[in-house]
Design a protein around this motif. Structure first.
Motif, mmCIF file in Angstrom:
data_model
loop_
_atom_site.group_PDB
_atom_site.id
_atom_site.type_symbol
_atom_site.label_atom_id
_atom_site.label_comp_id
_atom_site.label_asym_id
_atom_site.label_seq_id
_atom_site.Cartn_x
_atom_site.Cartn_y
_atom_site.Cartn_z
ATOM 1 N N GLN A 1 85.889 44.195 -20.317
ATOM 2 C CA GLN A 1 85.482 45.553 -20.594
ATOM 3 C C GLN A 1 84.612 45.518 -21.845
ATOM 4 O O GLN A 1 84.719 44.619 -22.670
ATOM 5 C CB GLN A 1 86.692 46.458 -20.828
ATOM 6 C CG GLN A 1 87.517 46.727 -19.573
ATOM 7 C CD GLN A 1 88.822 47.423 -19.913
ATOM 8 O OE1 GLN A 1 89.655 46.868 -20.622
ATOM 9 N NE2 GLN A 1 89.007 48.631 -19.402
ATOM 10 N N HIS A 2 83.774 46.511 -22.000
ATOM 11 C CA HIS A 2 82.842 46.485 -23.120
ATOM 12 C C HIS A 2 83.548 46.609 -24.461
ATOM 13 O O HIS A 2 82.952 46.342 -25.500
ATOM 14 C CB HIS A 2 81.803 47.588 -22.944
ATOM 15 C CG HIS A 2 80.996 47.425 -21.703
ATOM 16 N ND1 HIS A 2 80.036 46.452 -21.565
ATOM 17 C CD2 HIS A 2 81.029 48.090 -20.527
ATOM 18 C CE1 HIS A 2 79.499 46.530 -20.360
ATOM 19 N NE2 HIS A 2 80.088 47.508 -19.709
ATOM 20 N N TRP A 3 84.815 46.988 -24.435
ATOM 21 C CA TRP A 3 85.575 47.143 -25.674
ATOM 22 C C TRP A 3 86.815 46.250 -25.708
ATOM 23 O O TRP A 3 87.661 46.381 -26.574
ATOM 24 C CB TRP A 3 86.003 48.609 -25.828
ATOM 25 C CG TRP A 3 86.545 49.190 -24.550
ATOM 26 C CD1 TRP A 3 87.795 49.044 -24.019
ATOM 27 C CD2 TRP A 3 85.819 50.001 -23.612
ATOM 28 N NE1 TRP A 3 87.906 49.707 -22.821
ATOM 29 C CE2 TRP A 3 86.697 50.313 -22.541
ATOM 30 C CE3 TRP A 3 84.523 50.508 -23.579
ATOM 31 C CZ2 TRP A 3 86.316 51.092 -21.454
ATOM 32 C CZ3 TRP A 3 84.139 51.280 -22.493
ATOM 33 C CH2 TRP A 3 85.030 51.568 -21.446
ATOM 34 N N MET B 1 90.022 54.803 -19.223
ATOM 35 C CA MET B 1 89.616 54.149 -20.461
ATOM 36 C C MET B 1 90.711 53.233 -21.015
ATOM 37 O O MET B 1 90.617 52.766 -22.152
ATOM 38 C CB MET B 1 89.248 55.210 -21.501
ATOM 39 C CG MET B 1 88.178 56.192 -21.044
ATOM 40 S SD MET B 1 86.603 55.397 -20.687
ATOM 41 C CE MET B 1 86.034 55.039 -22.344
ATOM 42 N N ARG B 2 91.744 52.975 -20.223
ATOM 43 C CA ARG B 2 92.806 52.079 -20.664
ATOM 44 C C ARG B 2 92.330 50.627 -20.642
ATOM 45 O O ARG B 2 91.333 50.286 -20.018
ATOM 46 C CB ARG B 2 94.020 52.222 -19.752
ATOM 47 C CG ARG B 2 94.664 53.594 -19.778
ATOM 48 C CD ARG B 2 95.772 53.701 -18.731
ATOM 49 N NE ARG B 2 95.252 53.551 -17.375
ATOM 50 C CZ ARG B 2 96.012 53.541 -16.285
ATOM 51 N NH1 ARG B 2 97.336 53.651 -16.395
ATOM 52 N NH2 ARG B 2 95.459 53.408 -15.092
ATOM 53 N N SER B 3 93.083 49.772 -21.323
ATOM 54 C CA SER B 3 92.790 48.350 -21.275
ATOM 55 C C SER B 3 93.060 47.816 -19.869
ATOM 56 O O SER B 3 93.961 48.275 -19.170
ATOM 57 C CB SER B 3 93.664 47.598 -22.279
ATOM 58 O OG SER B 3 93.495 46.202 -22.130
ATOM 59 N N TYR B 4 92.277 46.855 -19.461
ATOM 60 C CA TYR B 4 92.451 46.280 -18.128
ATOM 61 C C TYR B 4 93.660 45.356 -18.051
ATOM 62 O O TYR B 4 94.074 44.958 -16.961
ATOM 63 C CB TYR B 4 91.193 45.502 -17.714
ATOM 64 C CG TYR B 4 91.084 44.099 -18.271
ATOM 65 C CD1 TYR B 4 91.474 42.992 -17.511
ATOM 66 C CD2 TYR B 4 90.601 43.870 -19.559
ATOM 67 C CE1 TYR B 4 91.382 41.705 -18.023
ATOM 68 C CE2 TYR B 4 90.499 42.588 -20.065
ATOM 69 C CZ TYR B 4 90.890 41.504 -19.303
ATOM 70 O OH TYR B 4 90.795 40.221 -19.803
ATOM 71 N N ASP C 1 91.823 46.305 -28.373
ATOM 72 C CA ASP C 1 91.004 46.465 -27.171
ATOM 73 C C ASP C 1 90.852 47.945 -26.825
ATOM 74 O O ASP C 1 90.813 48.332 -25.665
ATOM 75 C CB ASP C 1 91.610 45.701 -25.997
ATOM 76 C CG ASP C 1 93.074 46.049 -25.748
ATOM 77 O OD1 ASP C 1 93.656 46.796 -26.566
ATOM 78 O OD2 ASP C 1 93.625 45.577 -24.731
ATOM 79 N N SER C 2 90.736 48.769 -27.842
ATOM 80 C CA SER C 2 90.705 50.219 -27.655
ATOM 81 C C SER C 2 89.309 50.714 -27.309
ATOM 82 O O SER C 2 88.303 50.236 -27.842
ATOM 83 C CB SER C 2 91.182 50.914 -28.931
ATOM 84 O OG SER C 2 91.016 52.304 -28.834
ATOM 85 N N SER C 3 89.262 51.706 -26.439
ATOM 86 C CA SER C 3 87.999 52.365 -26.077
ATOM 87 C C SER C 3 87.713 53.574 -26.946
ATOM 88 O O SER C 3 86.655 54.201 -26.800
ATOM 89 C CB SER C 3 88.055 52.797 -24.611
ATOM 90 O OG SER C 3 89.128 53.709 -24.411
#
Length: 914
Positions: free
Chosen positions: A633-635, A431-434, A462-464
């Motif tokens: 990413q979606h977030w 779930m980390r940022s890409y 950009d947190s999940s």
């Protein structure tokens, strides 16, 4: 007046001046609106897929009613009297109010239909006495008991288990249904290194009985996953029990609330204990295979041995039945049966959408043996024996890969059956940022990055943390091992639940959801438009498959923009990657279903609703209530806005299905405007665009912010008839109408406490984004529900002038403010003004605006691309883009409903038709 039918014109002419005529071609109204009533078609319930299913476990649907036609007779949650007549008599049904018109009459009703033998033809009859159901609920302080015929489910009000026991005919067939999770303290090691895993299990904090039967009982269980001195991953699980069904439907939702740097989900599942008393040769495991296929074997097989036990014994075991008395079996097999290995563990793993494997082993500490493999499975497993067993399946099994089904210790006194929503054999969920900061440590650098990759990046945004996911499962408690044929039907029910719906015409007659009409191709011009609309929908179905838009977090979304050079969607280019509802993709799909009744479009839209309302929206933390703009990413994008969390994108699905989880998501948004001050959406705009806002207020755009928030208030007003939400809507409408420039002010200081805008509103600004996130649809509906003359004037002015020639716009505003774009998609504003102002020239202008754009009706040819240029052969539409597909389609849909009568004339004038 050739741009609309005589019927629509007469209906409009009869409308009261304060309540404009409904813009569709058929609407049922009552005398209190001044509009003539349209004869309502019989309420025929039809199967979404066209034919009765092989197996029916019960279902719930929403049914609309014209304003004033159905007096309420019940408050929210109370029972209504309806009956369903089907082949062979009446079916058991449970009915309740779902939504109300402003006059208090019923707008939507919900109906739960009992499972059993499905009828091919059914009609819903108001006021009749329904057939009796068999589900009852008993509530106690320590447990809730649900009974349906000979099935008894015991649900504790606290502890680790969702269900402590499920008994059939007095025999405990299931124990200790619970949730499980595995936490990993780091990503998969790259080279040397180790990680550790910790198990967590569910802990209930609250149990709520939402319905008590007699056809459907619903129990909601809230809690967290607990273990190792920590609680995390809050969950909400609903259990649905239907009369006539041997199963319970499970809707499982959780929120990710860990630390992405050290809390990796290594497994997430639902597991149950299955007591076993039959001899091991009478115990069986089943997995769904490809298509209608079934994999089935016994724990101790008697087939394939060196010695033949006899045909009766072989046939019984293959059928899943108890073997005939062993005394009659071939003596060599009798004597040697003890030496045949007992297989205790079985696993079906679907690591990718394109392949699954089946393995088994005798037990823990022993080697796994490969059994077979395939491509895609419906995701159902069973373990049990002649005296009873349990089947557990996961919907969207291969689409959400990596997934897994496990049976453990089937040779012992109790087996464990687990459906893994996320497989423990896959790399842990990351779930980390890409990406990293990559030098973007100033506002200027972030803007520069936005200008090249279209990604609005900002460190920490950009947190999940706070995103969610909902999964659907089906669990059967059975009196014996199902045959291969019966199990195959159960697997189809898991993957493709049988749904009842009403026809598009029947929905349209009720005047719900604004401006749309039923798809038809009764003129050459309409056929051209309908063919284009169908072509776009079909292409996206193709794109999802050929580009594999699947995965635990991603299934249901589509990509934003295409890269024709790579023959790939721009999955790795900032804001061009996942779409995240940008420009109302969800509404495009839902209005397409309303018009056509197509099952494949319903399922496409349903998957999108399950995704966008959960994954693209924050459900806790500082961004709660806001959604994330499109990104890799979606977030990942730092733009957090209500335009993505928009309840308009969930509302149609909710009323068509009465889905409680979707209702929860809309209610989450009711107070989200109070947090607008936490997220400064304008912080990346040029300084000249910033506006002074009084303390306690926020500057809110009418379309991307207020128009998105108002959808949640509308849904709540409809669901409860609570005037508080109507008043908040009206406050916003009236205050926009009082501004000097009305809608052309684009935004104004907004007070979340009252829902009012303030200030003189003398500035002029136009944003192409204001009208493309659902406010067009919301305004069309609201102006048929509330009488706000100032807002009607403001909206009709905006609709007439947004696409007007520059000279006309300057005449209105004193200058050309710029900012206008997407003329084709905004043609529906012109069409709206044309219909309500009875302006034929404006109607023709609307079609010119839509038809004049090269992206519409040109039907860009697809081409096959294969060979070394691509990963796999594909059918490519080179200029495809989701913004254009969604908005042009929505414009065409609304234009057809409003000014469809002028389409042939417009096409002839454009030289498209002769």
């Amino acid at each position: 007046m050739t741009f609309h039918s005589r019927r629509r014109f007469l209906g409009a002419a009869a409308a009261a001046s304060a309540l404009p005529a409904f813009v569709g071609e058929a609407r049922a109204e009552t005398a209190n609106t001044g509009q003539p009533a349209v004869r309502l078609s019989p309420t025929v319930l039809r199967w979404l897929d066209g034919q009765p299913p092989a197996r029916f476990e019960g279902a719930t649907l929403g049914v609309p009613w014209p304003r004033g036609a159905m007096k309420p007779g019940a408050k929210p949650g109370q029972a209504l009297r309806f009956a369903i007549a089907g082949e062979g008599g009446h079916l058991a049904v449970q009915s309740w109010p779902l939504a109300y018109w402003p006059d208090g009459s019923l707008k939507w009703t919900a109906h739960a239909v009992a499972g059993g033998r499905p009828a091919g033809y059914m009609t819903l009859q108001p006021g009749a006495t329904p057939a009796a159901g068999t589900v009852s609920v008993k509530q106690g302080t320590s447990q809730v008991t649900v009974t349906s015929r000979d099935l008894v489910w015991t649900i504790p009000t606290s502890g680790a288990h969702l269900v402590t026991t499920a008994s059939r005919g007095g025999r405990v067939t299931l124990r200790d249904l619970r949730l499980v999770a595995l936490r990993q303290d780091g990503p998969e090691p790259e080279g040397a290194g180790t990680v550790t895993r910790q198990p967590f299990t569910s802990r209930t904090s609250r149990v709520t009985v939402e319905q008590t039967g007699p056809v459907r009982a619903v129990v909601k269980i809230d809690g967290t996953h607990t273990g190792h001195g920590r609680d995390w991953l809050p969950f909400s699980v609903r259990l649905y029990f239907y009369a006539g069904s041997d199963s319970v439907r499970i809707v499982h939702s959780f929120i990710y609330d860990g630390d992405p740097a050290r809390d990796f989900i290594a497994g997430l599942g639902v597991t149950a204990t299955v007591p076993l008393s039959d001899a091991s040769h009478d115990r069986h495991v089943r997995f769904s295979g490809e298509g209608i296929g079934v994999w089935g074997e016994a724990v101790r097989p008697v087939t394939g041995l060196r010695r033949d036990p006899g045909q009766a014994w072989r046939e019984a075991q293959i059928a899943g039945q108890a073997l005939p008395p062993l005394a009659g079996m071939a003596k060599a097999v009798q004597d040697g049966l003890q030496w045949v290995p007992e297989w205790g563990d079985f696993s079906l793993s679907q690591p990718t959408p394109d392949g699954f494997t089946v393995r088994k082993r005798t037990g823990s500490g022993r080697a796994w043996i490969d059994s077979n493999a395939g491509t895609r499975t419906n995701g159902l497993a069973y373990v049990g024996g002649a005296s009873g067993g349990v089947a557990l399946g996961l919907k969207d099994f291969w689409q959400r890969a990596p997934t897994q089904l496990d049976v453990r210790r089937a040779a012992s006194e109790a087996a464990e059956l687990t459906a893994w929503l996320y497989s423990p054999n896959a790399p842990a969920m990351d779930m980390r940022s890409y990406r990293g900061l990559d030098g973007m440590d100033t506002h200027e650098k972030q803007i520069a990055g936005l200008n090249i990759t279209y990604e609005d990046y900002e460190a920490g945004w950009d947190s999940s943390v706070g995103v969610a996911r909902t999964s659907e499962l089906q669990l059967w408690v059975l009196g014996g091992t199902p045959s291969h044929e019966a199990f195959s039907g159960m697997a189809e029910q898991v993957a493709n639940p049988a749904r009842l719906v009403v026809a598009p015409q029947r929905i349209h007659e009720c005047g719900v959801f604004g401006d749309w009409d039923v798809a038809r191709a009764d003129t050459p011009a309409r056929k051209m438009v309908e063919d284009w609309l169908t072509f776009q929908l079909d292409q996206y179905l193709v794109e999802r498959e050929q580009h594999r838009w699947y995965g635990f977090w991603s299934y249901g979304d589509v990509m934003h923009a295409y890269d024709g050079d790579r023959h790939m969607w721009r999955y790795d280019i900032g804001g061009y990657a996942w779409d995240n509802s940008e420009l109302s993709t969800d509404l495009w799909l839902w209005y397409s279903f309303l018009r056509t009744g197509r099952a494949d479009i319903f399922k496409f839209a349903e998957a999108m609703t399950r995704h966008t309302g959960e994954v693209d929206v924050y459900h806790l933390g500082r961004f709660k209530g806001f959604g994330t703009r499109h990104g890799v990413q979606h977030w990942s994008d730092s733009s957090k806005q209500p335009r993505v969390s928009n309840a308009a994108y969930r509302r149609i699905y909710y009323f068509l299905t009465a889905d409680e989880r979707t209702g929860d998501l809309m209610r989450e948004l009711l107070e989200s405007d109070a947090d607008l001050h936490k997220v400064d959406i304008s912080r990346k705009l040029p300084p000249s665009a910033a506006r002074e806002t009084p303390s306690g207020l926020v500057n809110a755009a009418f379309g991307t912010m207020w128009g998105s928030l108002v959808a949640a208030w509308l849904a709540e007003w409809e669901r409860t008839n609570d005037p508080r939400w109507r008043d908040k809507i009206v406050n916003g409408m009236e205050s926009i109408g009082r501004l000097k420039r009305r809608w052309f002010a684009a935004s104004a200081p907004y007070d979340p406490r009252t829902g009012k805008f303030s200030g003189p509103g003398e500035h002029v600004a136009i944003s192409q984004l204001n009208g493309v996130f659902g406010v067009v649809e919301m305004s069309s509906e609201l102006l048929t529900l509330v009488d706000v003359p100032a807002y009607r004037t403001a909206w009709l002015e905006y609709c007439r002038y947004y696409n007007a020639p520059v000279k006309e716009l300057v005449g209105l505003l004193g200058k050309d403010p710029g900012g206008r774009a997407q003329e084709d998609s905004h043609s529906r504003l012109t069409a709206y003004a044309a219909w309500h102002e009875r302006d034929r020239a404006l109607a023709l202008r609307a079609w010119r605006e839509l038809l004049g754009n090269g992206g519409f009706l040109t039907r860009e040819r697809t081409r096959r691309v294969d060979g070394p240029a691509v990963l796999r052969p594909l059918v490519e539409q080179p200029g495809i883009g989701t913004n254009g597909a969604a908005q042009r389609s929505l414009a065409a849909i609304q234009n057809l409903a409003l000014v469809g009568g002028s389409l042939d004339e417009a096409m002839r004038a454009a030289g498209i038709l002769r």
